[in-house]
Scaffold this active site. Structure first.
Site, mmCIF file in Angstrom:
data_model
loop_
_atom_site.group_PDB
_atom_site.id
_atom_site.type_symbol
_atom_site.label_atom_id
_atom_site.label_comp_id
_atom_site.label_asym_id
_atom_site.label_seq_id
_atom_site.Cartn_x
_atom_site.Cartn_y
_atom_site.Cartn_z
ATOM 1 N N ASP A 159 -16.125 -24.156 2.097
ATOM 2 C CA ASP A 159 -16.338 -25.238 1.129
ATOM 3 C C ASP A 159 -16.384 -26.588 1.829
ATOM 4 O O ASP A 159 -16.650 -27.607 1.201
ATOM 5 C CB ASP A 159 -15.219 -25.241 0.079
ATOM 6 C CG ASP A 159 -15.565 -24.327 -1.099
ATOM 7 O OD1 ASP A 159 -16.712 -23.833 -1.141
ATOM 8 O OD2 ASP A 159 -14.695 -24.108 -1.960
ATOM 9 N N GLY A 183 -15.733 -20.657 -0.464
ATOM 10 C CA GLY A 183 -16.251 -20.753 0.904
ATOM 11 C C GLY A 183 -15.954 -19.448 1.620
ATOM 12 O O GLY A 183 -16.284 -18.372 1.139
ATOM 13 N N ASP A 202 -16.195 -11.318 5.946
ATOM 14 C CA ASP A 202 -15.879 -10.161 6.777
ATOM 15 C C ASP A 202 -17.080 -9.232 6.854
ATOM 16 O O ASP A 202 -18.006 -9.317 6.050
ATOM 17 C CB ASP A 202 -14.638 -9.443 6.231
ATOM 18 C CG ASP A 202 -14.789 -9.039 4.773
ATOM 19 O OD1 ASP A 202 -15.638 -8.179 4.482
ATOM 20 O OD2 ASP A 202 -14.066 -9.591 3.917
ATOM 21 N N LYS A 253 -25.087 -16.169 -6.093
ATOM 22 C CA LYS A 253 -23.928 -16.551 -5.270
ATOM 23 C C LYS A 253 -22.718 -15.889 -5.913
ATOM 24 O O LYS A 253 -22.395 -16.166 -7.061
ATOM 25 C CB LYS A 253 -23.790 -18.068 -5.258
ATOM 26 C CG LYS A 253 -22.594 -18.589 -4.479
ATOM 27 C CD LYS A 253 -22.691 -20.104 -4.376
ATOM 28 C CE LYS A 253 -21.428 -20.756 -3.880
ATOM 29 N NZ LYS A 253 -21.521 -22.221 -3.961
ATOM 30 N N PHE A 295 0.833 -1.209 0.000
ATOM 31 C CA PHE A 295 0.000 0.000 0.000
ATOM 32 C C PHE A 295 0.860 1.249 0.000
ATOM 33 O O PHE A 295 1.805 1.368 0.791
ATOM 34 C CB PHE A 295 -0.898 -0.016 1.243
ATOM 35 C CG PHE A 295 -1.752 1.212 1.400
ATOM 36 C CD1 PHE A 295 -2.916 1.362 0.659
ATOM 37 C CD2 PHE A 295 -1.404 2.221 2.283
ATOM 38 C CE1 PHE A 295 -3.715 2.487 0.794
ATOM 39 C CE2 PHE A 295 -2.190 3.354 2.436
ATOM 40 C CZ PHE A 295 -3.349 3.484 1.686
ATOM 41 N N GLU A 349 -35.224 -41.083 3.978
ATOM 42 C CA GLU A 349 -34.401 -39.861 4.040
ATOM 43 C C GLU A 349 -35.206 -38.645 3.569
ATOM 44 O O GLU A 349 -35.117 -37.563 4.158
ATOM 45 C CB GLU A 349 -33.156 -40.033 3.171
ATOM 46 C CG GLU A 349 -32.149 -41.001 3.756
ATOM 47 C CD GLU A 349 -31.034 -41.362 2.783
ATOM 48 O OE1 GLU A 349 -29.909 -41.586 3.247
ATOM 49 O OE2 GLU A 349 -31.289 -41.431 1.555
HETATM 50 C C1 GLA Z 1 -16.121 -22.315 -4.942
HETATM 51 C C2 GLA Z 1 -17.346 -22.291 -4.070
HETATM 52 C C3 GLA Z 1 -18.116 -23.570 -4.228
HETATM 53 C C4 GLA Z 1 -18.511 -23.726 -5.670
HETATM 54 C C5 GLA Z 1 -17.280 -23.682 -6.556
HETATM 55 C C6 GLA Z 1 -17.651 -23.657 -8.025
HETATM 56 O O1 GLA Z 1 -15.197 -23.250 -4.512
HETATM 57 O O2 GLA Z 1 -17.003 -22.060 -2.743
HETATM 58 O O3 GLA Z 1 -19.245 -23.575 -3.398
HETATM 59 O O4 GLA Z 1 -19.400 -22.696 -6.020
HETATM 60 O O5 GLA Z 1 -16.495 -22.551 -6.293
HETATM 61 O O6 GLA Z 1 -16.554 -23.593 -8.842
#
Ligand code: GLA
Length: 749
Positions: free
Chosen positions: A550, A531, A536, A478, A282, A616
């Site tokens: 993940d 993941g 933050d 996402k 920085f 299930e």
């Molecule tokens: C990352 C995400 C996963 C999935 C993969 C797809 O690792 O954390 O949940 O979406 O990418 O490439």
């Protein structure tokens, strides 16, 4: 009035319900820090300052021959400077036009106003005029004209103080800021432990508690994100602090890029905490008249242990950081196809999963990576945000309509900040990729980052995503990022300004997120970086939930979610039930255990639900109903960690803030035969009230050996549950989970 400026003794005191924070401009104009801790009414706390001549700790020139005990090297300060006699880690380091690195800041003015300051282009705690006050203190270097405007937000009821700093160049020559912390906090006394949250991909935010010893300890990131490795949240606490007792200070940095948190114990046993943008990469040039705004730090003090500190953080994030339609709206139970199919899917396969999911009560179907460009593995296609209609067998709109016809919402995955070399976008705009001309870049997941410090690249992403979000019916995004940054360089910046790249990158990210949120207010955005690589409080300003890890293994998740809970609320924690054997660990856990753990998060499924048998599926149906019935309790209730993660059983609790009900969750790991009882003390109930205890049938009690552990007649007072406690039923198999529901009895009229 939560901010009191006493002009007679030059103290400024910030008062919250249970805490006080004080600073004082001394006779030299140095802004001393005099106190932060439990609330104390109007007292000049500078009586605590004991300066003695420490030798080799120099004195400002004005002190002349007489006052050798006055040294910046030992005085507690609000904002310490490099190069002028304070040898501890400093908050501000600049390079002046003459090449010197010295600065010294002296008090010039202060201003108090109603409401909380905002930060342009950066995330910040928000509050309305009745909930907060702002203090601005101006400090100036008399030699160069450099000014530091210290910004404080006080949220009295919440026991929260925020800090940020604006650096302004009032001089007539350029200055390069090399380090500008958002917070500097000094304690003259006390022995501390430092709680930090360390990890790695798929194993984030493990609690580490270390004693603060002499020297400088630090955690941080130079990865272009806040990182899996160290989280920008930490706690300094008394050595004896527990979940329910002791003084603890929490610091959450609202920043999603490179950060540094430092703790130094100095020669005199004093402690300093600093948090700001990581200085390694920085350097920000300020021309005369220009200013630089640091990101914000959220601080809180709890005199009643770590649990209360966490609950302050949770409430502040939920109510004063998360925004938009989805801040309080019920989030849908989702199913994501990633662990079900990875890249190997067709539109037909997705619909078969969606159909089954809809029949079980799942509300949102999320199509993960692999739907766009030419992307059947992770080597290609990033940047080409055009649906692969051949793979889907239809248009995106048709796919979304098919999902919606099942009574579900439709969601989609993006990785907007990344680019594959094998992509149409890279062939067209290689200069948009982050790399240093003439040097082969370091690849990670075989991809590069896009230079979103550039406005035209930001605009490109906004346009691409807007097109996709408009051409189909999309309710959820996402937002992923799957590498750490290196080879930092922007071809749009000249050599003098390359040190600005990282911060400009994250400002670009925030601008894109803000623009899209405004354009598509109904869309629920979930953050993700492989993941929890960018988990933050800054991201939570734009995305109210983040895919926590993940790693979907329920037992590893106990550690990850335990660590995460210190700084972040359940409503922010993306958590799914996945298949067994688990894809990351190979472990087999009962379906009920996986659901119990995922319910302490946003809750969803990530497996091929068409592979499940009827029993299930019935269990899934029950789990969804149960999650929905406990939604307010888990997502908005008070969170209590009832055990740590070291024993053979982890227990945690969600309690209604009014003490009406509570849900205690217990998961065994490391089971032993003939075990010692697991005994806990239930928190958050009303001591005088009576409660009924119920062990919930989470689906696999058919073979139960515990035979009504709690009887119909088990009615206990809040005081009994708190002080005498409760014994968790003994597990009869590894990874057993129990959920115990505690409900207050209505009083007879
Ligand atoms: C990352 C995400 C996963 C999935 C993969 C797809 O690792 O954390 O949940 O979406 O990418 O490439």
């Amino acid at each position: 009035m939560s901010i009191i400026w006493n002009k007679e003794n030059s103290t400024i005191t910030l008062q919250t319900k249970n805490t006080s924070y004080q600073m004082k401009a001394d006779s030299q104009g140095v802004l001393l820090h005099t106190y932060y801790g439990s609330r104390i009414e109007d007292t000049d706390m500078s009586y605590l300052i004991c300066s003695i001549d420490r030798g080799f700790s120099g004195n400002p020139y004005e002190m002349g021959k007489t006052r050798r005990q006055y040294s910046l090297d030992v005085l507690p300060q609000e904002y310490s400077c490099f190069g002028t006699g304070d040898y501890r880690a400093s908050a501000l380091r600049v390079r002046n036009a003459d090449g010197s690195q010295a600065s010294e800041l002296r008090f010039t003015s202060a201003d108090i106003r109603k409401g909380k300051y905002t930060l342009e282009g950066l995330p910040a705690v928000y509050a309305d005029k009745t909930e907060a006050e702002t203090l601005t203190v101006c400090l100036r270097d008399p030699y160069t004209g450099l000014e530091a405007e210290l910004q404080y937000g006080v949220l009295e009821e919440l026991d929260v103080i925020t800090r940020a700093v604006r650096i302004i160049n009032h001089g007539n020559a350029p200055v390069v800021i090399q380090k500008a912390a958002s917070v500097c906090l000094d304690w003259q006394f006390g022995a501390f432990d430092w709680l930090t949250f360390q990890g790695r991909h798929a194993m984030e935010r493990n609690l580490q508690r270390t004693a603060v010893g002499h020297g400088i300890q630090s955690v941080g990131s130079v990865r272009g994100t806040s990182s899996h490795q160290y989280n920008p949240f930490s706690i300094l606490c008394e050595k004896t602090a527990t979940e329910t007792s002791g003084g603890c200070y929490g610091f959450s940095y609202l920043y999603s890029c490179e950060f540094l948190m430092e703790v130094e114990k100095d020669q005199a046993g004093q402690t300093r905490f600093l948090c700001g943008i990581h200085p390694d990469d920085f350097a920000w040039t300020l021309e005369p008249g220009e200013s630089f705004q640091t990101p914000e730090v959220l601080m809180a003090y709890s005199g009643e242990g770590l649990g209360r500190l966490s609950r302050i953080m949770h409430q502040t994030i939920r109510e004063h950081i998360c925004r938009g339609e989805w801040q309080h709206k019920r989030r849908p139970v989702l199913i994501n196809n990633w662990e079900a199919t990875y890249f190997n899917f067709t539109g037909e396969k997705l619909i078969s999963i969606a159909k089954e999911a809809a029949s079980l009560g799942i509300e949102l179907f999320v199509m993960d990576d692999g739907w766009f460009g030419k992307r059947d593995d992770d080597n290609t296609g990033l940047g080409d945000w055009y649906p692969n209609e051949q793979k889907l067998g239809c248009t995106l709109q048709e796919l979304s309509e098919q999902v919606e016809a099942l009574g579900m919402k439709f969601g989609i995955w993006f990785e907007p900040e990344a680019i594959s070399e094998d992509s149409g976008l890279y062939r067209q705009h290689p200069e948009w990729a982050v790399q240093i001309p003439g040097r082969k870049p370091c690849l990670s997941r075989n991809q590069l980052m896009l230079d979103i410090s550039r406005t035209e690249v930001q605009d490109y992403i906004i346009a691409c995503m807007s097109r996709v979000l408009s051409e189909a019916s999309i309710s959820y995004v996402k937002w992923d990022l799957n590498r750490s940054m290196c080879d930092k360089f922007s071809s749009a910046l000249d050599a003098r300004h390359q040190g600005e790249f990282g911060h400009r990158f994250v400002l670009g990210l925030y601008r894109i997120l803000d623009t899209l949120a405004q354009r598509f207010p109904h869309v629920l955005f979930e953050g993700c970086s492989g993941g929890g690589g960018r988990f933050d409080a800054g991201m939570l300003y734009y995305t109210p939930q983040i895919w926590c890890s993940d790693n979907t293994d329920a037992i590893n998740r106990l550690d990850i979610q335990y660590g995460t809970s210190f700084g972040y609320p359940v409503s922010a924690v993306g958590s799914h039930v996945s298949a067994v054997p688990n894809h990351q660990t190979g472990r087999k856990t009962p379906l009920s255990t996986r659901a119990c753990v995922a319910m302490s998060g946003t809750f969803g499924y990530e497996l091929d639900i068409t592979d499940m048998n009827d029993m299930e599926k019935d269990e899934v149906r029950q789990q969804i109903k149960m999650f929905q019935s406990f939604y307010d309790l888990t997502q908005y209730g008070d969170y209590y960690r009832l055990t740590d993660n070291k024993g053979s059983c982890t227990v945690w609790e969600h309690a209604d803030p009014d003490g009406k009900e509570a849900l205690v969750n217990a998961v065994f790991h490391g089971i032993e035969a003939n075990p010692e009882p697991v005994h806990i003390h239930v928190q958050g109930l009303k001591e005088q009230e009576l409660y009924k205890i119920e062990l919930l049938d989470t689906g696999d009690f058919l073979e139960s050996r515990i035979d009504r552990w709690f009887r119909e007649s088990d009615i206990l007072s809040g005081a009994a549950l708190k002080y005498a406690g409760l014994t968790i039923p003994p597990a009869w198999r590894e990874y057993q989970a129990f959920q115990i529901y505690i409900k207050r009895l209505e009083r007879q009229k």
